[in-house]
Write an enzyme that holds these catalytic residues in place. Structure first.
Site, PDB file in Angstrom:
ATOM      1  N   MET A  30       0.877  -1.120   0.152  1.00  0.00           N
ATOM      2  CA  MET A  30       0.152  -0.080   0.028  1.00  0.00           C
ATOM      3  C   MET A  30       0.872   1.303  -0.060  1.00  0.00           C
ATOM      4  O   MET A  30       0.513   2.314   0.365  1.00  0.00           O
ATOM      5  CB  MET A  30      -0.862   0.168   1.190  1.00  0.00           C
ATOM      6  CG  MET A  30      -1.835  -1.248   1.222  1.00  0.00           C
ATOM      7  SD  MET A  30      -3.344  -0.853   1.983  1.00  0.00           S
ATOM      8  CE  MET A  30      -2.900  -0.685   3.820  1.00  0.00           C
ATOM      9  N   LEU A  33       6.657   3.273   1.466  1.00  0.00           N
ATOM     10  CA  LEU A  33       7.413   2.127   1.767  1.00  0.00           C
ATOM     11  C   LEU A  33       8.646   2.422   2.661  1.00  0.00           C
ATOM     12  O   LEU A  33       9.265   3.354   2.868  1.00  0.00           O
ATOM     13  CB  LEU A  33       8.261   1.677   0.257  1.00  0.00           C
ATOM     14  CG  LEU A  33       7.225   1.514  -0.870  1.00  0.00           C
ATOM     15  CD1 LEU A  33       7.971   1.212  -2.109  1.00  0.00           C
ATOM     16  CD2 LEU A  33       6.440   0.233  -0.579  1.00  0.00           C
ATOM     17  N   HIS A  34       8.935   1.183   3.355  1.00  0.00           N
ATOM     18  CA  HIS A  34      10.058   1.180   4.216  1.00  0.00           C
ATOM     19  C   HIS A  34      11.028  -0.039   4.299  1.00  0.00           C
ATOM     20  O   HIS A  34      10.720  -0.726   3.316  1.00  0.00           O
ATOM     21  CB  HIS A  34       9.436   1.305   5.878  1.00  0.00           C
ATOM     22  CG  HIS A  34       8.276   0.221   5.951  1.00  0.00           C
ATOM     23  ND1 HIS A  34       8.576  -1.017   6.130  1.00  0.00           N
ATOM     24  CD2 HIS A  34       7.037   0.479   6.057  1.00  0.00           C
ATOM     25  CE1 HIS A  34       7.436  -1.746   6.347  1.00  0.00           C
ATOM     26  NE2 HIS A  34       6.456  -1.026   6.316  1.00  0.00           N
ATOM     27  N   HIS A  37       9.265  -3.417   3.418  1.00  0.00           N
ATOM     28  CA  HIS A  37       8.876  -3.507   2.150  1.00  0.00           C
ATOM     29  C   HIS A  37      10.276  -3.888   1.230  1.00  0.00           C
ATOM     30  O   HIS A  37      10.424  -4.749   0.386  1.00  0.00           O
ATOM     31  CB  HIS A  37       8.261  -2.138   1.554  1.00  0.00           C
ATOM     32  CG  HIS A  37       7.000  -1.915   2.245  1.00  0.00           C
ATOM     33  ND1 HIS A  37       6.833  -0.821   2.756  1.00  0.00           N
ATOM     34  CD2 HIS A  37       5.839  -2.477   2.135  1.00  0.00           C
ATOM     35  CE1 HIS A  37       5.634  -0.795   3.291  1.00  0.00           C
ATOM     36  NE2 HIS A  37       4.821  -1.729   2.975  1.00  0.00           N
ATOM     37  N   GLN A  61     -10.366  -2.953   1.940  1.00  0.00           N
ATOM     38  CA  GLN A  61     -10.069  -3.486   3.092  1.00  0.00           C
ATOM     39  C   GLN A  61      -9.982  -2.827   4.484  1.00  0.00           C
ATOM     40  O   GLN A  61      -9.604  -3.049   5.535  1.00  0.00           O
ATOM     41  CB  GLN A  61      -8.482  -4.281   3.096  1.00  0.00           C
ATOM     42  CG  GLN A  61      -7.525  -3.116   2.763  1.00  0.00           C
ATOM     43  CD  GLN A  61      -6.129  -3.975   2.581  1.00  0.00           C
ATOM     44  OE1 GLN A  61      -6.008  -4.439   1.318  1.00  0.00           O
ATOM     45  NE2 GLN A  61      -5.038  -4.045   3.220  1.00  0.00           N
ATOM     46  N   GLY A 147       4.873 -10.491   3.794  1.00  0.00           N
ATOM     47  CA  GLY A 147       5.618 -10.367   5.082  1.00  0.00           C
ATOM     48  C   GLY A 147       5.059 -10.889   6.104  1.00  0.00           C
ATOM     49  O   GLY A 147       3.700 -10.923   6.535  1.00  0.00           O
ATOM     50  N   GLN A 153      -2.707 -12.229   7.381  1.00  0.00           N
ATOM     51  CA  GLN A 153      -2.883 -12.164   5.794  1.00  0.00           C
ATOM     52  C   GLN A 153      -2.136 -12.970   5.074  1.00  0.00           C
ATOM     53  O   GLN A 153      -2.771 -13.523   3.867  1.00  0.00           O
ATOM     54  CB  GLN A 153      -2.349 -10.575   5.595  1.00  0.00           C
ATOM     55  CG  GLN A 153      -2.205 -10.359   4.214  1.00  0.00           C
ATOM     56  CD  GLN A 153      -1.668  -8.968   3.942  1.00  0.00           C
ATOM     57  OE1 GLN A 153      -2.737  -7.890   4.025  1.00  0.00           O
ATOM     58  NE2 GLN A 153      -0.556  -8.539   3.736  1.00  0.00           N
ATOM     59  N   SER A 186       4.009   1.322   7.973  1.00  0.00           N
ATOM     60  CA  SER A 186       3.849   2.687   7.458  1.00  0.00           C
ATOM     61  C   SER A 186       3.148   3.625   8.452  1.00  0.00           C
ATOM     62  O   SER A 186       3.022   4.628   8.466  1.00  0.00           O
ATOM     63  CB  SER A 186       2.911   2.402   6.009  1.00  0.00           C
ATOM     64  OG  SER A 186       3.587   1.762   5.225  1.00  0.00           O
ATOM     65  N   ARG A 187       2.070   2.796   9.218  1.00  0.00           N
ATOM     66  CA  ARG A 187       1.278   3.602  10.228  1.00  0.00           C
ATOM     67  C   ARG A 187       2.203   4.045  11.334  1.00  0.00           C
ATOM     68  O   ARG A 187       1.811   4.845  12.243  1.00  0.00           O
ATOM     69  CB  ARG A 187       0.496   2.611  10.998  1.00  0.00           C
ATOM     70  CG  ARG A 187      -0.760   2.311   9.841  1.00  0.00           C
ATOM     71  CD  ARG A 187      -2.072   1.428  10.585  1.00  0.00           C
ATOM     72  NE  ARG A 187      -3.002   1.632   9.638  1.00  0.00           N
ATOM     73  CZ  ARG A 187      -3.366   0.629   8.663  1.00  0.00           C
ATOM     74  NH1 ARG A 187      -2.617  -0.441   8.737  1.00  0.00           N
ATOM     75  NH2 ARG A 187      -4.525   0.694   8.118  1.00  0.00           N
TER      76      ARG A 187
END
Ligand code: AMP
Length: 272
Positions: A30, A33-34, A37, A61, A147, A153, A186-187
Site C-alpha cells: 500500500m 515504503l520502508h 517492504h 480492506q 511479509g 494475511q 507505514s502506520r
C-alpha cells in the site's frame, strides 16, 4: 524502471515478459515504503527475473471508521526506493480502474480469516483477498512475496492461492524491526514520540517470550500498563490459527493494540 497505471498495460507487459521467457515476482504493497517492504523487494529480486511492486491503497480492506483517508502516501519517494532496488515495474493503478462503481464480485476465505484481525476488522480480509486476486490477474506473477508482519494475511493468501489454483508461488518473508524492536509499519509515522516509546512494550514483551511462559493475560496487562489499548492478544497454532494442540509445530503469538489512535500489530513464532 517503468511506472504503469492501467491494468491492461500491466497485463500486456506481463504477457510479453513471459513470452520472452522472463519470470515475474510480485510485491503487493500500500506504498509509503520502508525497510520491511525493501526486504520483500530484495527477496523478490532473488526469486525471479523481474520484480513488480504494486502500490495501491485498497479502500475495500478498510472499515468505515478506519484510517483510509489519512493512510500515509508518498508516491515520489516510493518511486525512488523502487528505482534504487532494481524494481522493473511500479504498478500503481487508480482506484477507479480497480473498482468499477458497480463492482460486485468478491473473493472470501472463510476459515483462516475469521480469528484475530478478522474479528476486529469485519470485511478486512474480503478486501485483501479480492485485491490480491485482482493484482495477480494484472501482474501475472510466478511468485509473490508477503511479509510475516501480517502473519494472518499471509496465511489467508496462501490458502486462497491453493483453493483457487492461482499459479503463483507464495513466499512469506521475515518480519523486519527497527533497531529498538518496533515492527516496521507505514502506520508508525502516526505515533507521537511518547506513543512510540510506549509502544515498544509490544515487541519487548513478544521477544521475551518462551514456549514455557505464555500467558495472554500477562501480555495484555503489560501492554495496558504502558498505556496501550489491547485489541487482541492470542496464542494460536501458527498454521491453522486454531488453539494450540499436541501436534502444534509452531505457535503464533499475535498482538493488536492501539497507542493513541494508531493500531499496531506484531507477532512472534515459537516452537513448542
Ligand atoms: P503494506 O504496505 O503495509 O500493506 O504491506 C505490504 C507488504 O509488506 C505485506 O506483505 C506486509 O506484510 C509487508 N510488510 C509490512 N511491514 C513489514 C515488516 N516490518 N517486515 C516485513 N514485511 C512487512
Amino acid at each position: 524502471m517503468k511506472i504503469i497505471h492501467t491494468i491492461s498495460e500491466m497485463q500486456i507487459f506481463a504477457q510479453n515478459s513471459h513470452r520472452s521467457g522472463l519470470t515475474i515476482a510480485a510485491v503487493p504493497t500500500m506504498g509509503f515504503l520502508h525497510s520491511g517492504h525493501i526486504s520483500l523487494i530484495e527477496r523478490a529480486n532473488s526469486e525471479a527475473d523481474l520484480t513488480i511492486v504494486s502500490v495501491f491503497v485498497n479502500s475495500t480492506q478498510f472499515g468505515p471508521n478506519e484510517d483510509l483517508d489519512r493512510y500515509p502516501r508518498d508516491f515520489k519517494r516510493d518511486c525512488e526506493i523502487c528505482e534504487q532496488h532494481n524494481v522493473a515495474v511500479l504498478f500503481a493503478p487508480e482506484n477507479t480502474a480497480m473498482y468499477s462503481s458497480d463492482h460486485s464480485t468478491w473473493v472470501t476465505e472463510e476459515d483462516l480469516s475469521r480469528p484475530l484481525c478478522g474479528n476486529s476488522r469485519p470485511g478486512h480480509f474480503r478486501g485483501v483477498t479480492t485485491v490480491v486476486a485482482k493484482l495477480f490477474n494484472a501482474i501475472l506473477p510466478d511468485v509473490a512475496v508477503f511479509g510475516q508482519k501480517d502473519a494472518q494475511q499471509a496465511l489467508v493468501i496462501r490458502r486462497m492461492v491453493r483453493d483457487l489454483n492461482f499459479p503463483v508461488r507464495i513466499i512469506i518473508a521475515p518480519l523486519i524491526r527497527e533497531d529498538d524492536g518496533l515492527a516496521m509499519s507505514s502506520r508508525n509515522r502516526f505515533l507521537s514520540a511518547d506513543e512510540r516509546s510506549r509502544a515498544l512494550v509490544i515487541s519487548q514483551t513478544l521477544l521475551s517470550l518462551t514456549p514455557e511462559n505464555l500467558d495472554t493475560e500477562v501480555i495484555k496487562s503489560k501492554i495496558s500498563s504502558a498505556g496501550g489499548t489491547v485489541d487482541y492478544v492470542e496464542i494460536l497454532d501458527a498454521e491453522t490459527l486454531r488453539p494450540v494442540h499436541l501436534e502444534t509445530v509452531e505457535i503464533l503469538v499475535a498482538v493488536a493494540a492501539f497507542f493513541g489512535k494508531t493500531r499496531l500489530i506484531d507477532n512472534v513464532i515459537l516452537k513448542p
